[in-house]
Write an enzyme that holds these catalytic residues in place. Structure first.
Site, PDB file in Angstrom:
ATOM      1  N   LYS A  35       0.937  -1.285  -0.075  1.00 43.19           N
ATOM      2  CA  LYS A  35      -0.001  -0.057   0.094  1.00 43.19           C
ATOM      3  C   LYS A  35       0.912   1.351   0.014  1.00 43.19           C
ATOM      4  O   LYS A  35       2.071   1.164   0.282  1.00 43.19           O
ATOM      5  CB  LYS A  35      -0.879  -0.110   1.369  1.00 43.19           C
ATOM      6  CG  LYS A  35       0.002  -0.008   2.528  1.00 43.19           C
ATOM      7  CD  LYS A  35      -1.112  -0.546   3.594  1.00 43.19           C
ATOM      8  CE  LYS A  35      -0.452  -0.534   4.844  1.00 43.19           C
ATOM      9  NZ  LYS A  35      -1.057  -0.887   6.067  1.00 43.19           N
ATOM     10  N   TYR A 255      14.628  29.656   9.901  1.00 41.89           N
ATOM     11  CA  TYR A 255      13.356  30.409  10.270  1.00 41.89           C
ATOM     12  C   TYR A 255      13.104  30.297  11.734  1.00 41.89           C
ATOM     13  O   TYR A 255      13.274  29.117  12.264  1.00 41.89           O
ATOM     14  CB  TYR A 255      12.038  29.650   9.395  1.00 41.89           C
ATOM     15  CG  TYR A 255      11.834  30.148   8.016  1.00 41.89           C
ATOM     16  CD1 TYR A 255      11.529  31.525   7.528  1.00 41.89           C
ATOM     17  CD2 TYR A 255      12.052  29.141   7.117  1.00 41.89           C
ATOM     18  CE1 TYR A 255      11.502  31.621   6.410  1.00 41.89           C
ATOM     19  CE2 TYR A 255      12.050  29.280   5.749  1.00 41.89           C
ATOM     20  CZ  TYR A 255      11.723  30.594   5.457  1.00 41.89           C
ATOM     21  OH  TYR A 255      11.297  30.804   4.097  1.00 41.89           O
TER      22      TYR A 255
HETATM   23  C1  LIG Z   1      -0.321  -2.183   6.348  1.00 39.59           C
HETATM   24  C2  LIG Z   1      -1.005  -3.479   6.992  1.00 39.59           C
HETATM   25  C3  LIG Z   1      -0.086  -4.492   7.314  1.00 39.59           C
HETATM   26  C4  LIG Z   1       1.547  -4.234   7.439  1.00 39.59           C
HETATM   27  O1  LIG Z   1       1.895  -3.648   8.649  1.00 39.59           O
HETATM   28  P1  LIG Z   1       3.363  -3.370   8.743  1.00 39.59           P
HETATM   29  O2  LIG Z   1       3.421  -2.923  10.115  1.00 39.59           O
HETATM   30  O3  LIG Z   1       3.848  -2.333   7.865  1.00 39.59           O
HETATM   31  O4  LIG Z   1       3.941  -4.775   8.835  1.00 39.59           O
HETATM   32  C5  LIG Z   1      -0.665  -5.843   7.715  1.00 39.59           C
HETATM   33  N1  LIG Z   1      -1.971  -5.755   7.617  1.00 39.59           N
HETATM   34  C6  LIG Z   1      -2.985  -4.975   7.166  1.00 39.59           C
HETATM   35  C7  LIG Z   1      -4.338  -5.192   7.427  1.00 39.59           C
HETATM   36  C8  LIG Z   1      -2.392  -3.485   6.739  1.00 39.59           C
HETATM   37  O5  LIG Z   1      -3.214  -2.709   6.612  1.00 39.59           O
END
Ligand SMILES: *Cc1c(COP(=O)(O)O)cnc(C)c1O
Length: 359
Positions: A35, A255
Site C-alpha cells: 500500500k 526560520y
Molecule cells: C499495513 C498493513 C499491514 C502491514 O503492517 P506493517 O506494520 O507495515 O507490517 C498488515 N496488515 C494490514 C491489514 C495492513 O493494513
C-alpha cells in the site's frame, strides 16, 4: 542538472527482506504489503522485489489495476475492501481478493452482479476497534457470506494493536488471539493475523498467511532495530551540501532562529526540505551524515533546505555527500528523533524526489 536530492531504491534489499519475513514464518504464505505506493518505494520495484511472495496486499484499487497491467498474475488483496458497487465490479474483473469488514460490503456483494465469484477475507475486530466485525456479529456475517453465490473462498483475518509490545496491559496480543480463536472456532478457512511486528517477534501467530509491510522495506516495526532483525534499508535518501555559512557565537540559523550558536560554527546547507518528505518537526540534533560522518540537523527544516552542523567534518565543501536516511543511518533513528516512525518518512517521500534504482 536536477537537484542533487536522490532516493536510491535497492530492489535486492526488498528481496532480502522478504526472505527474512519468510524465514520467520517458514510454513506460512506471504502477502507482501505494498500500500501507499509500496511505502514510497514504487509499485513496479516492489513487484520485482517481491516476485517470490504469494501475493501483494494494498488498499488502492487503482494500484491493483496498475499491478495487473504490469503483469502481476498472482493474488492481489484489497485490505480495506471495496467502497462502492463499481469498485466491486472492477475488483472482480481484475480477480482481486478483498477484505470484508462491514455490513455495507456484504449488502453490495448481495446486490451487485459481478463477473466471477470472489475470494474474501472476513475481518474480525478483535479489540483494536478499527476495521472488522465485532466478535458477537462475526458468525452472522460469515453465515450471510457463505450463502452468497458471488463468494467463493472465505478466509479470516484480524490485526494486532500491540504486536511490538505483546504484554501491553490495555490490549495484550494474547487477548486478541483468544478473541480470534473463539470467533473462528469450527469455521473452515485459512487464517491471517501477523503484520511485520508479529512476523518478526511471534512465530506462534504466523498462521496460514503473514502480512509483512514495513520490514520488507528495511524499517523496524518496533521491538528491535532493523539491523538486529537482519533487515536491509531499501531506500537511501541522499543529497549534497549546496551552501556553507561560517557563523559566530549568538548567530541564529533559519526560520524562527531556532538554533543559536554557542560557539563559532560552520553550517552546511543541504538540498532537502519538507516538500521532499523530510519531517519539518525534526528538531535540532536529528542525526544526519555528511561525507560519511554523523552530525546533526540544526535550525528549522524549511521547504527545500535544511541546515547541519559541519563541526565534525572540517573538510566538508560544496558538493559534500549527505545521507538523510538509509544505508549507514537507519530511517528509524531519524524518525524517532522527529517524534514519528520510519513508516511515515518512507511513505512521505515526495514525487519531486528523483529515484535511482539499484540491485
Ligand atoms: C499495513 C498493513 C499491514 C502491514 O503492517 P506493517 O506494520 O507495515 O507490517 C498488515 N496488515 C494490514 C491489514 C495492513 O493494513
Amino acid at each position: 542538472m536536477p537537484r542533487p536530492l536522490i532516493a536510491t531504491i535497492d530492489v535486492s534489499a526488498l528481496t532480502h527482506n522478504l526472505k527474512v519475513a519468510k524465514s520467520c514464518a517458514p510454513n506460512s504464505k506471504t502477502w507482501a504489503i505494498v500500500k501507499a505506493n509500496a511505502y514510497g518505494h514504487g509499485l513496479a520495484r516492489a513487484m520485482r522485489g517481491f516476485a517470490a511472495s504469494d501475493g501483494l496486499g494494498l488498499v488502492e484499487i487503482d494500484g491493483a489495476a496498475h499491478l495487473r497491467e504490469m503483469g502481476w498474475q498472482k493474488p492481489l488483496l484489497l485490505l480495506e475492501g471495496f467502497f462502492d458497487p463499481s469498485d466491486l465490479k472492477f475488483a472482480a474483473q481484475l480477480q482481486l481478493e478483498t477484505v470484508i469488514h462491514n455490513q455495507q460490503q456484504i449488502d453490495m456483494l448481495r446486490t451487485t452482479p459481478i463477473a466471477a465469484p470472489l475470494d474474501i477475507y472476513l475481518k474480525l475486530n478483535s479489540g483494536m476497534n478499527r476495521l472488522g466485525f465485532a466478535p458477537d456479529q462475526f458468525r452472522a456475517a460469515y453465515a450471510q457470506l457463505r450463502a452468497l453465490p458471488s463468494v467463493r473462498q472465505i478466509r479470516f483475518m484480524t490485526h494486532f494493536a500491540n504486536a511490538d509490545d505483546a504484554a501491553n496491559s490495555t490490549l495484550p496480543m494474547a487477548q486478541q488471539m483468544r478473541c480470534f480463536r473463539t470467533a473462528t472456532a469450527g469455521l473452515e478457512g485459512e487464517h491471517s493475523l501477523a503484520n511485520s511486528a508479529a512476523d518478526l517477534l511471534h512465530s506462534d501467530v504466523a498462521a496460514d498467511w503473514v502480512r509483512p509491510g514495513v520490514m520488507l522495506y528495511g524499517g523496524s516495526p518496533g521491538g528491535n532495530t532493523a539491523i538486529e532483525f537482519g533487515l536491509l534499508p531499501a531506500m537511501t535518501l541522499t543529497s549534497e551540501v549546496i551552501g556553507i555559512q561560517h557563523i559566530n557565537v549568538g548567530d541564529a540559523v533559519g526560520y524562527g532562529s531556532l538554533f543559536i550558536a554557542q560557539q563559532p560554527l560552520t553550517v552546511g546547507v543541504v538540498a532537502c526540505g519538507y516538500a521532499d518528505g523530510y519531517p519539518r518537526h525534526a528538531p535540532n540534533g536529528t542525526p544526519i551524515m555528511v561525507d560519511g560522518v554523523r552530525t546533526r540537523v540544526i535550525g528549522r527544516v524549511s521547504m527545500d533546505l535544511l541546515t547541519v552542523d559541519l563541526t565534525p567534518i572540517p573538510n566538508a565543501h560544496i558538493g559534500s555527500k549527505v545521507i538523510l536516511w538509509g544505508d549507514g543511518l537507519p530511517i528509524d533513528e531519524v524518525a524517532q528523533s522527529a517524534g514519528t516512525i520510519g513508516y511515515e518518512l518512507m511513505c512521505a517521500l515526495a514525487p519531486r524526489v528523483a529515484i535511482i534504482e539499484i540491485g
